[in-house]
Design a protein around this motif. Structure first.
Motif, mmCIF file in Angstrom:
data_model
loop_
_atom_site.group_PDB
_atom_site.id
_atom_site.type_symbol
_atom_site.label_atom_id
_atom_site.label_comp_id
_atom_site.label_asym_id
_atom_site.label_seq_id
_atom_site.Cartn_x
_atom_site.Cartn_y
_atom_site.Cartn_z
ATOM 1 N N ILE A 136 22.386 -11.303 4.196
ATOM 2 C CA ILE A 136 22.215 -9.982 4.804
ATOM 3 C C ILE A 136 22.576 -10.063 6.289
ATOM 4 O O ILE A 136 22.059 -10.923 7.019
ATOM 5 N N THR A 137 23.459 -9.174 6.737
ATOM 6 C CA THR A 137 23.791 -9.077 8.156
ATOM 7 C C THR A 137 22.717 -8.255 8.859
ATOM 8 O O THR A 137 22.475 -7.102 8.494
ATOM 9 N N LEU A 138 22.075 -8.841 9.874
ATOM 10 C CA LEU A 138 20.996 -8.154 10.586
ATOM 11 C C LEU A 138 21.420 -7.569 11.927
ATOM 12 O O LEU A 138 20.746 -6.677 12.448
ATOM 13 N N ASN A 165 0.805 -1.227 0.000
ATOM 14 C CA ASN A 165 0.000 0.000 0.000
ATOM 15 C C ASN A 165 0.834 1.271 0.000
ATOM 16 O O ASN A 165 0.342 2.331 -0.383
ATOM 17 N N ASN A 166 2.076 1.179 0.460
ATOM 18 C CA ASN A 166 2.944 2.363 0.554
ATOM 19 C C ASN A 166 4.360 2.014 0.096
ATOM 20 O O ASN A 166 5.322 2.173 0.848
ATOM 21 N N THR A 167 4.479 1.550 -1.148
ATOM 22 C CA THR A 167 5.747 1.001 -1.628
ATOM 23 C C THR A 167 6.890 2.004 -1.532
ATOM 24 O O THR A 167 7.964 1.689 -1.005
ATOM 25 N N GLU A 168 6.697 3.208 -2.030
ATOM 26 C CA GLU A 168 7.781 4.180 -2.053
ATOM 27 C C GLU A 168 8.177 4.604 -0.642
ATOM 28 O O GLU A 168 9.368 4.791 -0.347
ATOM 29 N N ALA A 169 7.185 4.757 0.239
ATOM 30 C CA ALA A 169 7.492 5.115 1.630
ATOM 31 C C ALA A 169 8.245 3.977 2.308
ATOM 32 O O ALA A 169 9.166 4.210 3.104
ATOM 33 N N TRP A 170 7.860 2.734 2.008
ATOM 34 C CA TRP A 170 8.534 1.559 2.567
ATOM 35 C C TRP A 170 9.991 1.551 2.124
ATOM 36 O O TRP A 170 10.905 1.344 2.935
ATOM 37 N N LYS A 171 10.240 1.768 0.846
ATOM 38 C CA LYS A 171 11.608 1.760 0.321
ATOM 39 C C LYS A 171 12.447 2.856 0.978
ATOM 40 O O LYS A 171 13.607 2.637 1.337
ATOM 41 N N LYS A 172 11.870 4.035 1.105
ATOM 42 C CA LYS A 172 12.603 5.143 1.708
ATOM 43 C C LYS A 172 12.960 4.854 3.153
ATOM 44 O O LYS A 172 14.031 5.229 3.638
ATOM 45 N N LYS A 173 12.080 4.151 3.854
ATOM 46 C CA LYS A 173 12.287 3.858 5.273
ATOM 47 C C LYS A 173 13.277 2.726 5.482
ATOM 48 O O LYS A 173 14.093 2.769 6.409
ATOM 49 N N TYR A 174 13.227 1.702 4.622
ATOM 50 C CA TYR A 174 13.941 0.469 4.912
ATOM 51 C C TYR A 174 15.113 0.141 3.983
ATOM 52 O O TYR A 174 15.958 -0.679 4.345
ATOM 53 N N LEU A 175 15.181 0.726 2.791
ATOM 54 C CA LEU A 175 16.284 0.427 1.877
ATOM 55 C C LEU A 175 17.372 1.494 1.980
ATOM 56 O O LEU A 175 17.081 2.671 2.139
ATOM 57 N N HIS A 176 18.620 1.061 1.890
ATOM 58 C CA HIS A 176 19.738 1.999 1.947
ATOM 59 C C HIS A 176 19.696 2.923 0.723
ATOM 60 O O HIS A 176 19.390 2.466 -0.390
ATOM 61 N N PRO A 177 19.996 4.204 0.891
ATOM 62 C CA PRO A 177 19.948 5.145 -0.234
ATOM 63 C C PRO A 177 20.802 4.716 -1.427
ATOM 64 O O PRO A 177 20.439 4.985 -2.581
ATOM 65 N N ASN A 178 21.924 4.058 -1.185
ATOM 66 C CA ASN A 178 22.786 3.635 -2.293
ATOM 67 C C ASN A 178 22.063 2.706 -3.258
ATOM 68 O O ASN A 178 22.153 2.856 -4.478
ATOM 69 N N VAL A 179 21.358 1.722 -2.714
ATOM 70 C CA VAL A 179 20.744 0.723 -3.578
ATOM 71 C C VAL A 179 19.583 1.325 -4.365
ATOM 72 O O VAL A 179 19.241 0.847 -5.454
ATOM 73 N N LEU A 180 18.987 2.390 -3.859
ATOM 74 C CA LEU A 180 17.871 3.027 -4.556
ATOM 75 C C LEU A 180 18.323 3.728 -5.834
ATOM 76 O O LEU A 180 17.501 4.021 -6.702
ATOM 77 N N THR A 181 19.618 3.988 -5.974
ATOM 78 C CA THR A 181 20.112 4.651 -7.181
ATOM 79 C C THR A 181 20.053 3.739 -8.398
ATOM 80 O O THR A 181 19.983 4.223 -9.530
ATOM 81 N N MET A 233 22.396 -2.703 1.567
ATOM 82 C CA MET A 233 21.067 -3.071 1.078
ATOM 83 C C MET A 233 19.947 -2.459 1.924
ATOM 84 O O MET A 233 19.011 -1.862 1.397
ATOM 85 N N PHE A 234 20.019 -2.633 3.252
ATOM 86 C CA PHE A 234 18.930 -2.209 4.134
ATOM 87 C C PHE A 234 19.423 -1.221 5.188
ATOM 88 O O PHE A 234 20.608 -1.141 5.494
ATOM 89 N N THR A 235 18.464 -0.501 5.766
ATOM 90 C CA THR A 235 18.766 0.386 6.883
ATOM 91 C C THR A 235 18.796 -0.417 8.176
ATOM 92 O O THR A 235 18.209 -1.498 8.262
ATOM 93 N N PRO A 236 19.463 0.096 9.214
ATOM 94 C CA PRO A 236 19.408 -0.573 10.523
ATOM 95 C C PRO A 236 17.979 -0.723 11.039
ATOM 96 O O PRO A 236 17.664 -1.690 11.739
ATOM 97 N N GLY A 237 17.106 0.209 10.666
ATOM 98 C CA GLY A 237 15.707 0.112 11.089
ATOM 99 C C GLY A 237 15.017 -1.120 10.552
ATOM 100 O O GLY A 237 14.219 -1.761 11.254
ATOM 101 N N PHE A 238 15.308 -1.483 9.303
ATOM 102 C CA PHE A 238 14.734 -2.708 8.737
ATOM 103 C C PHE A 238 15.251 -3.928 9.488
ATOM 104 O O PHE A 238 14.477 -4.831 9.832
ATOM 105 N N CYS A 239 16.548 -3.960 9.727
ATOM 106 C CA CYS A 239 17.149 -5.119 10.383
ATOM 107 C C CYS A 239 16.553 -5.338 11.770
ATOM 108 O O CYS A 239 16.220 -6.461 12.148
ATOM 109 N N LYS A 240 16.406 -4.264 12.520
ATOM 110 C CA LYS A 240 15.816 -4.379 13.859
ATOM 111 C C LYS A 240 14.369 -4.825 13.783
ATOM 112 O O LYS A 240 13.914 -5.673 14.570
#
Length: 245
Positions: free
Chosen positions: A186-188, A49-65, A84-91
């Motif tokens: 992926i290291t969590l 339902n919120n794909t772009e917001a999810w990506k911004k929150k959980y994916l590292h900015p580098n991979v989004l390029t 790949m992911f932000t620390p917030g996703f891993c937690k």
């Protein structure tokens, strides 16, 4: 006047509409054409339902390029890595795995692990979408893999592994080959000592940072996990296999 009162009541707060935080913009009761945001939905499960917001929150900015050659590094010997992911996703993933507590110890016949499949957590479809956009294409670019078998028809088995120094849990994993064409690891977590993935043929010990992804082929890269001496080590593993042409 009555006209001025109506105009004031219909004004939209621009700080709300153009907020600078990471949260999705809330729907406004005064705008009936806006689709209401579903309440009480864990953000981890809000991808559809919120794909772009999810990506911004959980994916590292580098991979989004999408610039695979710019964002990937090489440990040498075809062991690649990237953020790949932000620390917030891993937690969030660790917390969800512990909350549901569906750990298994006997899914794999030869090298069983203390793990939980993402399917059992209701996260498989979300992670499948992420791999198809930010995982498989990187492997295909690095190794020049072509055709639908390496793209649309790829399959994967993805699960979370937990290692602890406790005798009641898994501390390490013997040298083995994964039953797949390649693995994305992926290291969590990083609140542990010991551990790490050991590649004996390449003579390399790999310990990624939280949110980082490690990619390696399987037939040439037997590997194992060194014992965790303290703390808790969590990893997100994908066995990636090509499908039919």
């Amino acid at each position: 006047s009555r006209r001025c009162i109506l105009m004031a009541n219909n004004m939209i707060n621009t700080n709300t509409l153009f907020g600078f935080d990471d949260n999705p913009i809330p729907s406004l009761e005064s705008a009936p054409t806006t689709t209401p945001v579903e309440e009480n939905v864990d953000p981890l499960y809000s991808y559809v339902n919120n794909t772009e917001a999810w990506k911004k929150k959980y994916l590292h900015p580098n991979v989004l390029t999408g610039e695979w050659e710019l964002i990937t590094d090489d440990y040498g010997d075809e062991i690649h890595h990237w953020k790949m992911f932000t620390p917030g996703f891993c937690k969030a993933v660790i917390d969800e795995a512990e909350r549901q507590n569906k750990w298994t110890t006997d899914r794999h016949q030869y090298y069983p692990t203390h793990d939980v499949p993402l399917k059992d957590l209701g996260l498989y479809e979300i992670y499948d979408s992420v791999l198809r956009e930010y995982g498989f294409p990187i492997a295909s670019k690095l190794w020049r893999l072509e055709g639908k078998s390496w793209d649309k028809h790829m399959t994967h088995e993805t699960f979370i592994i937990k290692y602890t120094p406790s005798s009641d849990n898994q501390t390490h994993l013997n040298i083995h080959h994964d039953q797949a064409d390649y693995t994305i690891h992926i290291t969590l977590s990083d609140n542990f000592t010991g551990g790490g993935t050991w590649f004996p043929r390449q003579n390399k010990l790999v310990k990624g940072s939280v949110g980082s992804s490690v990619l390696f082929p399987n037939v040439t890269h037997p590997h194992g996990t060194r014992p965790t001496l303290s703390g808790e080590r969590y990893c997100l593993i994908s066995f990636c296999s090509r499908g039919p042409n």
